[in-house]
Design a protein around this motif. Structure first.
Motif, PDB file in Angstrom:
ATOM      1  N   ARG A   1       0.809  -1.221   0.000  1.00 53.41           N
ATOM      2  CA  ARG A   1       0.000   0.000   0.000  1.00 53.41           C
ATOM      3  C   ARG A   1       0.846   1.278   0.000  1.00 53.41           C
ATOM      4  O   ARG A   1       0.289   2.373  -0.059  1.00 53.41           O
ATOM      5  N   VAL A   2       2.158   1.140   0.093  1.00 55.46           N
ATOM      6  CA  VAL A   2       3.030   2.313   0.248  1.00 55.46           C
ATOM      7  C   VAL A   2       3.735   2.607  -1.070  1.00 55.46           C
ATOM      8  O   VAL A   2       4.540   1.803  -1.562  1.00 55.46           O
ATOM      9  N   SER A   3       3.447   3.770  -1.635  1.00 56.59           N
ATOM     10  CA  SER A   3       4.102   4.190  -2.877  1.00 56.59           C
ATOM     11  C   SER A   3       4.020   5.706  -2.978  1.00 56.59           C
ATOM     12  O   SER A   3       3.317   6.364  -2.210  1.00 56.59           O
ATOM     13  N   GLY A   4       4.746   6.267  -3.934  1.00 53.36           N
ATOM     14  CA  GLY A   4       4.729   7.714  -4.115  1.00 53.36           C
ATOM     15  C   GLY A   4       5.911   8.168  -4.937  1.00 53.36           C
ATOM     16  O   GLY A   4       6.502   7.379  -5.700  1.00 53.36           O
ATOM     17  N   LEU A   5       6.270   9.433  -4.787  1.00 50.40           N
ATOM     18  CA  LEU A   5       7.422  10.017  -5.467  1.00 50.40           C
ATOM     19  C   LEU A   5       8.433  10.454  -4.422  1.00 50.40           C
ATOM     20  O   LEU A   5       8.064  11.052  -3.398  1.00 50.40           O
ATOM     21  N   ASP A   6       9.705  10.174  -4.674  1.00 47.58           N
ATOM     22  CA  ASP A   6      10.722  10.615  -3.731  1.00 47.58           C
ATOM     23  C   ASP A   6      11.145  12.042  -4.026  1.00 47.58           C
ATOM     24  O   ASP A   6      10.566  12.710  -4.893  1.00 47.58           O
ATOM     25  N   ARG A   7      12.145  12.544  -3.312  1.00 50.13           N
ATOM     26  CA  ARG A   7      12.572  13.940  -3.434  1.00 50.13           C
ATOM     27  C   ARG A   7      13.114  14.273  -4.823  1.00 50.13           C
ATOM     28  O   ARG A   7      13.155  15.442  -5.217  1.00 50.13           O
ATOM     29  N   ARG A   8      13.525  13.251  -5.564  1.00 46.61           N
ATOM     30  CA  ARG A   8      14.013  13.462  -6.933  1.00 46.61           C
ATOM     31  C   ARG A   8      12.876  13.478  -7.940  1.00 46.61           C
ATOM     32  O   ARG A   8      13.093  13.716  -9.125  1.00 46.61           O
ATOM     33  N   GLY A   9      11.665  13.153  -7.480  1.00 43.91           N
ATOM     34  CA  GLY A   9      10.536  13.011  -8.387  1.00 43.91           C
ATOM     35  C   GLY A   9      10.433  11.629  -8.988  1.00 43.91           C
ATOM     36  O   GLY A   9       9.614  11.381  -9.870  1.00 43.91           O
ATOM     37  N   ALA A  10      11.268  10.706  -8.502  1.00 49.26           N
ATOM     38  CA  ALA A  10      11.253   9.329  -9.004  1.00 49.26           C
ATOM     39  C   ALA A  10      10.207   8.519  -8.233  1.00 49.26           C
ATOM     40  O   ALA A  10      10.059   8.674  -7.024  1.00 49.26           O
ATOM     41  N   PRO A  11       9.465   7.662  -8.932  1.00 38.86           N
ATOM     42  CA  PRO A  11       8.474   6.832  -8.234  1.00 38.86           C
ATOM     43  C   PRO A  11       9.150   5.767  -7.374  1.00 38.86           C
ATOM     44  O   PRO A  11      10.234   5.286  -7.701  1.00 38.86           O
ATOM     45  N   TYR A  12       8.516   5.434  -6.278  1.00 38.91           N
ATOM     46  CA  TYR A  12       9.006   4.347  -5.434  1.00 38.91           C
ATOM     47  C   TYR A  12       7.824   3.511  -4.972  1.00 38.91           C
ATOM     48  O   TYR A  12       6.682   3.977  -4.927  1.00 38.91           O
ATOM     49  N   ARG A  13       8.112   2.269  -4.650  1.00 41.71           N
ATOM     50  CA  ARG A  13       7.159   1.371  -4.011  1.00 41.71           C
ATOM     51  C   ARG A  13       7.875   0.654  -2.869  1.00 41.71           C
ATOM     52  O   ARG A  13       9.028   0.216  -3.033  1.00 41.71           O
ATOM     53  N   ALA A  14       7.218   0.536  -1.729  1.00 43.49           N
ATOM     54  CA  ALA A  14       7.863  -0.100  -0.588  1.00 43.49           C
ATOM     55  C   ALA A  14       8.123  -1.577  -0.825  1.00 43.49           C
ATOM     56  O   ALA A  14       8.951  -2.176  -0.134  1.00 43.49           O
ATOM     57  N   ASP A  15       7.416  -2.185  -1.789  1.00 46.80           N
ATOM     58  CA  ASP A  15       7.651  -3.601  -2.082  1.00 46.80           C
ATOM     59  C   ASP A  15       8.598  -3.800  -3.258  1.00 46.80           C
ATOM     60  O   ASP A  15       8.732  -4.913  -3.773  1.00 46.80           O
ATOM     61  N   ASP A  16       9.295  -2.746  -3.671  1.00 47.45           N
ATOM     62  CA  ASP A  16      10.306  -2.854  -4.726  1.00 47.45           C
ATOM     63  C   ASP A  16      11.459  -3.709  -4.206  1.00 47.45           C
ATOM     64  O   ASP A  16      12.075  -3.379  -3.183  1.00 47.45           O
ATOM     65  N   PRO A  17      11.784  -4.823  -4.868  1.00 49.42           N
ATOM     66  CA  PRO A  17      12.850  -5.699  -4.366  1.00 49.42           C
ATOM     67  C   PRO A  17      14.184  -4.993  -4.175  1.00 49.42           C
ATOM     68  O   PRO A  17      14.933  -5.318  -3.247  1.00 49.42           O
ATOM     69  N   GLU A  18      14.484  -4.011  -5.028  1.00 47.06           N
ATOM     70  CA  GLU A  18      15.753  -3.301  -4.909  1.00 47.06           C
ATOM     71  C   GLU A  18      15.786  -2.429  -3.657  1.00 47.06           C
ATOM     72  O   GLU A  18      16.793  -2.383  -2.941  1.00 47.06           O
ATOM     73  N   LEU A  19      14.685  -1.731  -3.366  1.00 43.59           N
ATOM     74  CA  LEU A  19      14.631  -0.902  -2.170  1.00 43.59           C
ATOM     75  C   LEU A  19      14.642  -1.774  -0.911  1.00 43.59           C
ATOM     76  O   LEU A  19      15.273  -1.427   0.096  1.00 43.59           O
ATOM     77  N   LEU A  20      13.951  -2.902  -0.973  1.00 41.28           N
ATOM     78  CA  LEU A  20      13.979  -3.831   0.149  1.00 41.28           C
ATOM     79  C   LEU A  20      15.393  -4.351   0.386  1.00 41.28           C
ATOM     80  O   LEU A  20      15.796  -4.572   1.534  1.00 41.28           O
ATOM     81  N   ARG A  21      16.140  -4.537  -0.676  1.00 42.88           N
ATOM     82  CA  ARG A  21      17.508  -5.020  -0.534  1.00 42.88           C
ATOM     83  C   ARG A  21      18.372  -3.980   0.184  1.00 42.88           C
ATOM     84  O   ARG A  21      19.201  -4.333   1.035  1.00 42.88           O
TER      85      ARG A  21
END
Length: 249
Positions: A73-93
């Protein structure tokens, strides 16, 4: 819960280090209540670690499923304007690597019984099992792989205003009773001391050798104080170190 008392400073180090990735930091800033309810968040993280490390398997799987549902349920845009998702495997890593490195470093630095090289590799391998169950991929299985992954992440890291706010809040504005403040400040100092030099510089923390040595000394004292408290309760900190099974985020 038989975590070594050095884990408290390790947890602070992990939070500071994790804040340097714009994606996970944006998720915390935009969706978390760490300022209005910091102890509630700490309790949720502690419960996650305790359940996934020590509870029976059915309870462990329910806990992982709960965290995965929250991440979806967690997603949005970061400070760079790039999209993120909390379940992104790379961010989880990244979150997993920062936590695993911080806890291991704290234990190795301040435990009376640091792990051997083979034991440290086993700790990293065990930690990866939980990270995989949360959806992270490509996790390190040895200390060498863990350190290399941290180095590889560095071009993606950025000290955002949100990261500086986390450091400022945890260091100076966390709501604490007066009696708890001296010990808390020592734990925070220990967390700072554990950070790699490049991370301290990015977070605008003092990086001169004298200050780092002072922080390390305070962190060591805090670890001993917590250890004495545990001995007075159940002596659990003398048991072997076990890897937390995945960062709750």
């Amino acid at each position: 819960m038989n975590q070594h008392p050095a884990m408290y400073a390790g947890g602070v180090c992990a939070l500071f280090l994790q804040s340097l990735h714009p994606g996970p930091m944006a998720a915390v800033a935009q969706h978390d209540q760490y300022q209005s309810d910091p102890w509630g968040r700490l309790q949720r993280i502690s419960n996650h670690i305790a359940i996934t490390t020590y509870a029976p398997e059915p309870m462990v799987e329910r806990q992982f499923a709960l965290v995965r549902t929250v991440h979806e349920r967690v997603s949005g845009l970061d400070r760079r304007g790039a999209p993120y998702r909390a379940d992104d495997p790379e961010l989880l890593r990244w979150v997993h690597d920062a936590e695993t490195w911080s806890f291991l470093t704290a234990h190795q630095r301040w435990s009376a019984t640091p792990l051997s090289g083979a034991e440290a590799d086993e700790y990293v391998r065990q930690a990866a099992l939980g990270g995989q169950r949360l959806g992270a991929t490509g996790l390190p299985l040895t200390v060498a792989e863990l350190e290399q992954q941290l180095e590889d992440f560095r071009p993606q890291l950025w000290c955002t205003p949100d990261a500086l706010e986390v450091v400022e809040f945890l260091t100076h504005r966390a709501p604490l009773p007066a009696l708890a403040r001296p010990g808390y400040r020592m734990v925070i100092a220990g967390g700072r001391a554990l950070l790699p030099g490049w991370a301290r510089q990015m977070l605008e923390l003092p990086d001169d050798p004298r200050t780092v040595r002072r922080d390390a000394r305070l962190g060591r004292i805090a670890t001993r104080m917590v250890g004495w408290a545990l001995v007075g309760s159940d002596g659990e900190h003398d048991r072997p170190m076990r890897a937390p099974q995945g960062a709750a985020g």
